[in-house]
Design an enzyme around this catalytic site. Sequence first.
Site, mmCIF file in Angstrom:
data_model
loop_
_atom_site.group_PDB
_atom_site.id
_atom_site.type_symbol
_atom_site.label_atom_id
_atom_site.label_comp_id
_atom_site.label_asym_id
_atom_site.label_seq_id
_atom_site.Cartn_x
_atom_site.Cartn_y
_atom_site.Cartn_z
ATOM 1 N N LYS A 163 -50.460 19.136 2.724
ATOM 2 C CA LYS A 163 -51.320 18.169 3.441
ATOM 3 C C LYS A 163 -52.769 18.668 3.437
ATOM 4 C CE LYS A 163 -51.441 18.362 8.090
ATOM 5 N NZ LYS A 163 -52.774 18.534 8.684
ATOM 6 N N ASN A 164 -52.969 19.938 3.799
ATOM 7 C CA ASN A 164 -54.336 20.412 4.003
ATOM 8 C C ASN A 164 -55.090 20.691 2.713
ATOM 9 O OD1 ASN A 164 -53.840 20.049 6.653
ATOM 10 N ND2 ASN A 164 -53.560 22.211 7.143
ATOM 11 N N LEU A 184 -70.356 24.392 12.956
ATOM 12 C CA LEU A 184 -70.541 25.159 11.713
ATOM 13 C C LEU A 184 -70.783 24.213 10.523
ATOM 14 C CD1 LEU A 184 -67.755 27.837 12.245
ATOM 15 C CD2 LEU A 184 -70.211 28.099 12.629
ATOM 16 N N ARG A 228 -47.241 12.793 10.518
ATOM 17 C CA ARG A 228 -48.593 13.055 10.011
ATOM 18 C C ARG A 228 -48.577 14.166 8.985
ATOM 19 N NH1 ARG A 228 -53.400 13.583 14.230
ATOM 20 N NH2 ARG A 228 -54.270 14.123 12.220
ATOM 21 N N CYS A 278 -58.636 17.104 20.123
ATOM 22 C CA CYS A 278 -57.275 16.824 19.676
ATOM 23 C C CYS A 278 -56.383 17.209 20.847
ATOM 24 C CB CYS A 278 -56.943 17.614 18.424
ATOM 25 S SG CYS A 278 -56.808 19.342 18.762
ATOM 26 N N ASP A 332 -50.904 27.554 12.427
ATOM 27 C CA ASP A 332 -50.053 26.375 12.238
ATOM 28 C C ASP A 332 -48.566 26.721 12.260
ATOM 29 O OD1 ASP A 332 -52.289 24.656 9.923
ATOM 30 O OD2 ASP A 332 -52.349 24.994 12.078
ATOM 31 N N ARG A 337 -62.453 20.477 19.302
ATOM 32 C CA ARG A 337 -62.445 21.010 17.939
ATOM 33 C C ARG A 337 -63.900 20.894 17.451
ATOM 34 N NH1 ARG A 337 -57.337 20.171 15.558
ATOM 35 N NH2 ARG A 337 -58.140 21.063 13.632
ATOM 36 N N PRO A 338 -64.725 21.874 17.756
ATOM 37 C CA PRO A 338 -66.158 21.755 17.427
ATOM 38 C C PRO A 338 -66.422 21.643 15.925
ATOM 39 C CG PRO A 338 -65.611 23.981 18.116
ATOM 40 C CD PRO A 338 -64.395 23.150 18.379
ATOM 41 N N ARG A 370 -59.040 14.185 12.265
ATOM 42 C CA ARG A 370 -60.230 15.046 12.234
ATOM 43 C C ARG A 370 -60.712 15.315 10.820
ATOM 44 N NH1 ARG A 370 -62.632 18.913 14.579
ATOM 45 N NH2 ARG A 370 -62.345 20.437 12.957
HETATM 46 C C1 EPZ Z 1 -57.847 23.477 9.403
HETATM 47 O O1 EPZ Z 1 -58.485 22.857 10.507
HETATM 48 C C2 EPZ Z 1 -56.480 22.830 9.305
HETATM 49 N N1 EPZ Z 1 -56.635 21.395 9.056
HETATM 50 C C3 EPZ Z 1 -55.700 23.062 10.593
HETATM 51 O O2 EPZ Z 1 -54.388 22.538 10.377
HETATM 52 C C4 EPZ Z 1 -55.577 24.558 10.842
HETATM 53 O O3 EPZ Z 1 -54.946 24.767 12.080
HETATM 54 C C5 EPZ Z 1 -56.978 25.189 10.860
HETATM 55 O O4 EPZ Z 1 -57.671 24.888 9.627
HETATM 56 C C6 EPZ Z 1 -56.914 26.710 11.013
HETATM 57 O O5 EPZ Z 1 -56.211 27.255 9.948
HETATM 58 C C7 EPZ Z 1 -56.915 20.993 7.799
HETATM 59 O O6 EPZ Z 1 -57.042 21.778 6.883
HETATM 60 C C8 EPZ Z 1 -57.049 19.511 7.604
HETATM 61 P P1 EPZ Z 1 -61.149 25.693 11.354
HETATM 62 P P2 EPZ Z 1 -60.076 23.126 10.760
HETATM 63 O O7 EPZ Z 1 -62.472 25.028 11.177
HETATM 64 O O8 EPZ Z 1 -60.796 23.165 9.482
HETATM 65 C C9 EPZ Z 1 -63.521 26.958 15.205
HETATM 66 C C10 EPZ Z 1 -52.446 21.349 10.897
HETATM 67 O O9 EPZ Z 1 -51.615 21.535 11.788
HETATM 68 N N2 EPZ Z 1 -64.612 26.127 14.671
HETATM 69 O O10 EPZ Z 1 -60.741 26.748 10.394
HETATM 70 O O11 EPZ Z 1 -60.527 22.160 11.791
HETATM 71 C C11 EPZ Z 1 -62.337 26.129 15.664
HETATM 72 O O12 EPZ Z 1 -62.520 25.678 16.989
HETATM 73 C C12 EPZ Z 1 -53.923 21.466 11.201
HETATM 74 O O13 EPZ Z 1 -52.179 21.084 9.690
HETATM 75 C C13 EPZ Z 1 -65.843 26.149 15.310
HETATM 76 O O14 EPZ Z 1 -66.043 26.819 16.310
HETATM 77 O O15 EPZ Z 1 -60.013 24.582 11.397
HETATM 78 C C14 EPZ Z 1 -61.199 27.118 15.567
HETATM 79 O O16 EPZ Z 1 -61.183 27.937 16.710
HETATM 80 C C15 EPZ Z 1 -54.172 21.689 12.682
HETATM 81 N N3 EPZ Z 1 -66.860 25.374 14.807
HETATM 82 C C16 EPZ Z 1 -61.588 27.975 14.358
HETATM 83 O O17 EPZ Z 1 -62.980 27.754 14.151
HETATM 84 C C17 EPZ Z 1 -66.683 24.603 13.680
HETATM 85 O O18 EPZ Z 1 -67.654 23.942 13.242
HETATM 86 C C18 EPZ Z 1 -60.864 27.622 13.079
HETATM 87 O O19 EPZ Z 1 -61.067 26.250 12.843
HETATM 88 C C19 EPZ Z 1 -65.425 24.600 13.048
HETATM 89 C C20 EPZ Z 1 -64.402 25.380 13.562
#
Ligand code: EPZ
Length: 420
Positions: free
Chosen positions: A22-23, A125, A396, A116, A304, A121-122, A92
């Site tokens: 999916k991702n 970045l 999903r 979510c 995950d 979910r900021p 998202r």
């Molecule tokens: C991806 O989400 C995945 N989704 C998520 O999978 C997964 O849990 C996550 O990566 C972590 O591995 C997809 O790939 C579509 P991040 P993403 O940005 O990109 C913080 C599932 O179950 N952060 O790596 O949103 C954030 O809050 C889903 O398949 C900021 O602070 O995750 C978190 O603590 C759920 N500012 C950390 O970074 C930002 O601008 C990691 O988030 C972005 C993120």
Amino acid sequence: MYKFVIHGGKKLNGEVEVSGAKNALLGLLPATILANGEYTFLNSPELLDAQSMIKLLVNMGEEIEFSNHTIKVKNNGLKILEAPYEFVKKMRASIYVLGPTLSRYGYAKVSMPGGCAWGPRPINLHLEAIQKLGASVEIDQGYIIAKADRLNGAKIVFNIPSVGATVNTIMAAVYAKGTTMISNAAIEPEVTAIAEFLVKMGAKISGIGTKFIEIEGVDELHSADEVVIPDRIEAGTLLVAGAITKGNVKVTKCNPNHLDALLTKLTDAGFTIQTGEDFVELKSNDKILPVNVETEVYPGFPTDMQAQWISLMTIAEGASEVTDNIYHDRFNHVPELNRLGANIIVKGNTAFVKGVEKLKGAKVMSTDLRASASLVLAGLIAEGTTEVLRIYHLDRGYEKIEAKLKKLGAEIERVQTDEY
Ligand code: EPZ
């Protein structure tokens, strides 16, 4: 509306195939914005999130067909450079259209993703990165409005190796003038797969799979085809299904190299693991040993898989601690697991799990994708009947999970219900 009705107590045995990731797909599809032409994605998982991304891209002007695990995209140029709230609130990952749309058209209007199930979910970045590339970014009535005549290469340092921000930034940088350096990039396999696909489209990217990615801007890209990599989280979830029922399960069409952290922890918990080029075989012994886990970015233990691990630990021979260092509040599954008789206390971002003799079936409610998976896993071993409501969360991110579990011997049915 549907629910799963599960009669617990069956050991799972046998072989099951994993679907595409999916991702990875959720990044490959928006990459098609970058160049006109026809694209084919094989091994595409039939998921609600895939449908959501397709609907968003069709709304922007692409023609997309999806049948028999193959997605065909025809891009003759976008007609709309916007991602409306009604699409983004569902998923998202819709934010992934920001980078490519801005990069190719110099303008993008994307709804801010909501939170979510487990909290904010900021996307700071993502926005800081495109600003560094020269875009002006303003937030107006819940929308991100990004503009840039031409993006210019820049050095971008992520304080958190964000998966989404890394993907969005790479897609924004492929047409930027000059060189973009990303430091502390995410190295999840899905990020690598998306970057490799962009190279197939003619992008100049080096350092793929490392924390230091360099993108040399180009003037033109072209369409390409791809085979979606296997879904490591689905593979891990199916392995835990074998483990929690003390069965013997072989998961095929997966990439064992993407599962190192989980396989190590399963071995520590007393399971025998064998791997081949595209399979992992799990054999159970008589005990499930308590094993502590701390989630980390790849190649650490994936957040995950945190909920699924907690389910396994609910019947371990002792106490364990499961800490989520990525999402500190991703524990909505815990109260539902406790309704099944588990003994879990959450303090801060750690779940303290005391193994119990057995779980007892009950009606439980899904709240998010991986939480729902953890409830299904618990239902497989809970005495009697467990009903898991709101399983659209599962659909999903898991393709026909009940068919896969049934193939392994689970007693699980998808039943229509008015219950919400
Ligand atoms: C991806 O989400 C995945 N989704 C998520 O999978 C997964 O849990 C996550 O990566 C972590 O591995 C997809 O790939 C579509 P991040 P993403 O940005 O990109 C913080 C599932 O179950 N952060 O790596 O949103 C954030 O809050 C889903 O398949 C900021 O602070 O995750 C978190 O603590 C759920 N500012 C950390 O970074 C930002 O601008 C990691 O988030 C972005 C993120």
